[in-house]
Design an enzyme around this catalytic site. Sequence first.
Site, PDB file in Angstrom:
ATOM      1  NE  ARG A  30       9.772   6.375   9.036  1.00 56.43           N
ATOM      2  CZ  ARG A  30       8.859   6.223   8.072  1.00 56.43           C
ATOM      3  NH1 ARG A  30       9.047   5.338   7.124  1.00 56.43           N
ATOM      4  NH2 ARG A  30       7.779   6.973   8.075  1.00 56.43           N
ATOM      5  CD  GLU A  89      11.009  -7.150   6.070  1.00 60.86           C
ATOM      6  OE1 GLU A  89      11.569  -8.167   6.550  1.00 60.86           O
ATOM      7  OE2 GLU A  89      10.472  -6.283   6.757  1.00 60.86           O
ATOM      8  CG  HIS A 134      11.028  -2.005   4.961  1.00 64.78           C
ATOM      9  ND1 HIS A 134       9.671  -1.980   4.770  1.00 64.78           N
ATOM     10  CD2 HIS A 134      11.317  -3.176   5.567  1.00 64.78           C
ATOM     11  CE1 HIS A 134       9.154  -3.086   5.260  1.00 64.78           C
ATOM     12  NE2 HIS A 134      10.122  -3.842   5.734  1.00 64.78           N
ATOM     13  N   PRO A 171       0.791  -1.224   0.000  1.00 62.61           N
ATOM     14  CG  PRO A 171      -0.175  -1.141   2.106  1.00 62.61           C
ATOM     15  CD  PRO A 171       0.481  -2.089   1.148  1.00 62.61           C
ATOM     16  CG  ASN A 172      -0.327   4.342   1.212  1.00 61.36           C
ATOM     17  OD1 ASN A 172      -1.269   4.906   0.643  1.00 61.36           O
ATOM     18  ND2 ASN A 172      -0.460   3.769   2.383  1.00 61.36           N
ATOM     19  CE1 TYR A 174       8.693   5.161   3.257  1.00 58.34           C
ATOM     20  CE2 TYR A 174       7.068   6.932   3.251  1.00 58.34           C
ATOM     21  CZ  TYR A 174       7.595   5.791   3.823  1.00 58.34           C
ATOM     22  OH  TYR A 174       7.039   5.269   4.971  1.00 58.34           O
ATOM     23  CB  ALA A 183       1.344   0.158   6.574  1.00 57.27           C
ATOM     24  CG  ASN A 242       8.360  -1.754   0.610  1.00 62.84           C
ATOM     25  OD1 ASN A 242       7.750  -1.912   1.675  1.00 62.84           O
ATOM     26  ND2 ASN A 242       8.941  -0.615   0.267  1.00 62.84           N
ATOM     27  NE  ARG A 253       4.050   6.588   1.408  1.00 64.60           N
ATOM     28  CZ  ARG A 253       4.202   5.395   1.994  1.00 64.60           C
ATOM     29  NH1 ARG A 253       4.657   4.359   1.310  1.00 64.60           N
ATOM     30  NH2 ARG A 253       3.899   5.240   3.249  1.00 64.60           N
TER      31      ARG A 253
END
Length: 149
Positions: free
Chosen positions: A107, A98, A100, A9-10, A22, A77, A74, A17
Amino acid sequence: MKLYIINGPNLNFLGIREPQHYGNTTYEGLIQMIQNHAGELGIEAVCYQSNHEGDLVDKIQEAYLDGADGIVINPGAYTHTSIALLDAVKSVQIPTVEVHISKVEEREEFRQISYIRAACQKAITGEGVKGYLMAMDFLCEFLSKGEKK
Ligand code: DQA
């Protein structure tokens, strides 16, 4: 060799964003980078993005049915919430990395949990969009050694 590159998502809003986390590369720019790199490596990259958890599970299962050799994911969330994605990667037993874009370890507290990590060969964080290319390189090397988890 065929790799599935799956984004959650996103991530279709890359470049729009939170550029402080990012960066400025758009999703289309990322796909271009991935396809160029796949060309350099002489492999096939199947790219997919969805904002919906079940669709991501379906794509992981499709990777199995399609005979994919590796997965770069990725989960956005859903990394921090989804046992369904963990179970999907465990089910297909395809070597998975994985990724990110941001350095999630530095964070918020809620980003410190990754459910999917237990089923992954490796996690790459905080390398920006270059992390996807590093994941592709890792899988090519890992798979050429004939190692399977
Ligand atoms: C992300 C980090 C996640 O915490 C976040 O929800 C994302 C993107 C990353 O690429 O840094 O959507 O996976």
